[in-house]
Scaffold this motif. Structure first.
Motif, mmCIF file in Angstrom:
data_model
loop_
_atom_site.group_PDB
_atom_site.id
_atom_site.type_symbol
_atom_site.label_atom_id
_atom_site.label_comp_id
_atom_site.label_asym_id
_atom_site.label_seq_id
_atom_site.Cartn_x
_atom_site.Cartn_y
_atom_site.Cartn_z
ATOM 1 N N VAL A 1 0.736 -1.227 0.166
ATOM 2 C CA VAL A 1 0.044 0.162 0.033
ATOM 3 C C VAL A 1 0.978 1.367 0.050
ATOM 4 O O VAL A 1 0.717 2.180 -0.682
ATOM 5 C CB VAL A 1 -1.016 -0.016 1.332
ATOM 6 C CG1 VAL A 1 -1.889 1.117 1.297
ATOM 7 C CG2 VAL A 1 -2.037 -1.133 0.954
ATOM 8 N N THR B 1 -4.976 -2.972 5.904
ATOM 9 C CA THR B 1 -4.158 -1.865 6.037
ATOM 10 C C THR B 1 -5.189 -0.500 6.013
ATOM 11 O O THR B 1 -6.084 -0.611 5.078
ATOM 12 C CB THR B 1 -3.032 -1.627 4.988
ATOM 13 O OG1 THR B 1 -2.295 -2.768 4.900
ATOM 14 C CG2 THR B 1 -2.231 -0.352 5.094
ATOM 15 N N LEU C 1 -5.622 2.001 -4.751
ATOM 16 C CA LEU C 1 -6.179 1.074 -3.877
ATOM 17 C C LEU C 1 -7.013 0.026 -4.323
ATOM 18 O O LEU C 1 -6.863 -1.116 -4.069
ATOM 19 C CB LEU C 1 -6.815 1.930 -2.569
ATOM 20 C CG LEU C 1 -5.533 2.789 -1.864
ATOM 21 C CD1 LEU C 1 -6.624 3.579 -0.802
ATOM 22 C CD2 LEU C 1 -4.462 2.218 -1.323
#
Length: 470
Positions: free
Chosen positions: A19, A76, A113
């Motif tokens: 990420v 996350t 994302l």
């Protein structure tokens, strides 16, 4: 203080290291310069306040902070904080360019994302939270006032900024911390913030390049980095302590050995062109020396050309002088395809065979078999043992009998003291000239004395500022 901000929360089913790499790529693709990249915190900025004051909002000044926290399992949590760097209302009096820039940045991050977790993107991300300090205003009415404030900022910080002053040692939330003391059951170890930031750069490399790194070691290092950066993010002044548990002690000692190895080897930056993948090795120390030389030339130019006949600084002459001396050439130019965008990673060289080592963990050279661990064989993991508990104080002696009447002590007249010198109510500095302004404290006005040398120390006043001579 920022004039307009955006906060967004995202949760994806992906590893924190992946990420962070994706988010950093997004910021760089949008023209941001990464000012601090740690394991859980990434800060970046883009644009120029000078450009905004000259009414050239083609690259409005933005600041971004990403906070990445490992959540349940391999999820996350990503927190994005975007601000206008305190110039949208104060300098330009407009918000539309910043709103559009915020939306573009958030959309690019959401796309990245979604590529890591398509299910999260399909379900939809929560709406961001907006905040604005003041309504829109006419930009031209504030233009001259902003120029004067920027002139004051240049005069106050020209030596530090242009002659290569101190550089940031971490995210802005770490300001004020000068030293960290790590304590564990085996002892304690103290290090300054420059050394600690270098130590915390190793988990970033491991998260970005995990080839050859055991999964458990990478997980332990990431957990330790999150603990340390979380403590630093809580703020503090001077020295702070970080507790290293017995479970995290092997990971800390591993990071400390890797730091000891890399501190004895040359540090270079490998730039890989994003278009043709051509590589180029850059020496950052040499680059800083060249930048310092150029900044010193800029100082001489600004001093010679930015004052009118009456000795007062002219903001437009300052802008023109800075633009004439500003660096136009990009930091990187590919020798093969002349691209100006590149991916950067720190590398070093084997002291025996000279082979370039790009791996994140240095143990053995694959070319000649050189043992890097030998460079840190004598490096103590802990500088000492925990201090012993304090001995109990000796018993107090019986009190000495005093006379029933004690003669009064002679009192000296108080020494005359000079009245305190007024100072800026924001930065605390003392200046020959200060300004009295009226700011809004919620719905009520409040008087405040400011120096007006920087945008931060120039809050908008609901009444005409009054000059105060100190």
């Amino acid at each position: 203080m920022a004039s307009i901000t955006l906060d967004a929360e995202r949760r994806v089913h992906a590893d924190t290291g992946r990420v962070r790499v994706a988010a950093v790529d997004v910021l760089r693709s949008l023209g941001f310069q990464i000012t601090s990249e740690m394991a859980t915190v990434v800060e970046a900025r883009r644009g120029s306040a000078v450009r905004s004051a000259m009414l050239l909002p083609d690259q409005v000044p933005l600041a971004a902070r990403l906070h990445l926290v490992p959540a349940d399992g391999d999820r996350t949590s990503v927190s994005l904080h975007l601000t206008d760097r305190a110039v949208s209302v104060i300098a330009l009096g407009v918000q539309e360019p910043y709103v559009a820039a915020f939306q573009t940045a958030l959309l690019a991050l959401d796309r990245a994302l979604t590529g890591l977790d398509p299910a999260a993107g399909a379900a939809g991300f929560p709406q961001p939270r907006w905040w604005a300090r003041a309504p829109r205003a006419d930009n031209l009415a504030r233009h001259h006032e902003t120029g004067q404030r920027l002139v004051g900022g240049v005069a106050a910080r020209v030596n530090e900024r242009l002659s290569g002053g101190r550089r940031s040692t971490g995210p802005s939330l770490w300001e004020g911390i000068e030293r960290i003391v790590f304590r564990s059951p085996a002892g304690f170890l103290a290090m300054d913030m420059v050394t600690a930031r270098t130590l915390l750069a190793i988990p970033v490399m491991i998260g970005s390049r995990r080839d050859g790194v055991p999964a458990q070691l990478a997980s332990d290092v990431a957990r330790l980095a999150a603990v340390v950066e979380g403590r630093l993010g809580a703020g503090g002044l001077g020295s702070v302590e970080v507790a290293v548990t017995e479970e995290d002690r092997p990971a800390f000692e591993f990071l400390h050995r890797q730091f000891g190895i890399r501190s004895q080897l040359p540090v270079r930056t490998l730039c890989t062109c994003r278009d043709c993948r051509q590589t180029k090795v850059v020496n950052l120390d040499l680059k800083r020396l060249r930048q310092r030389k150029n900044r010193l030339k800029t100082i001489a130019s600004v001093v010679q050309t930015t004052y009118e006949n009456d000795g007062e600084p002219n903001p437009f002459l300052i802008f023109g002088s800075v633009f004439q001396r500003s660096k136009i050439d990009p930091d990187f130019v590919c020798a093969r395809c002349e691209s100006t965008v590149a991916d950067e990673q720190p590398v070093t060289f084997c002291p025996r065979c000279g082979d370039m080592r790009t791996e994140s963990v240095l143990d053995t050279c694959s070319e000649c078999g050189h043992d890097f661990e030998a460079l840190a064989a004598d490096l103590p993991a802990w500088a000492g043992t925990p201090p012993p508990p304090l001995a109990p104080p000796p018993p107090l002696a019986p009190p000495t009998p005093r006379p029933s009447v004690v003669p009064p002590m002679p009192t000296a007249p108080p020494m005359p003291t000079a009245p305190p010198r007024p100072s800026c109510g924001i930065c605390g500095g003392t200046y020959p000239v200060l300004w009295s302004v009226q700011i809004l404290d919620g719905p009520h006005p409040r008087p405040l004395t400011v120096c007006a040398t920087t945008p931060r120390c120039s809050p908008p006043s609901i009444a005409p500022p009054a000059r105060i001579r100190t």
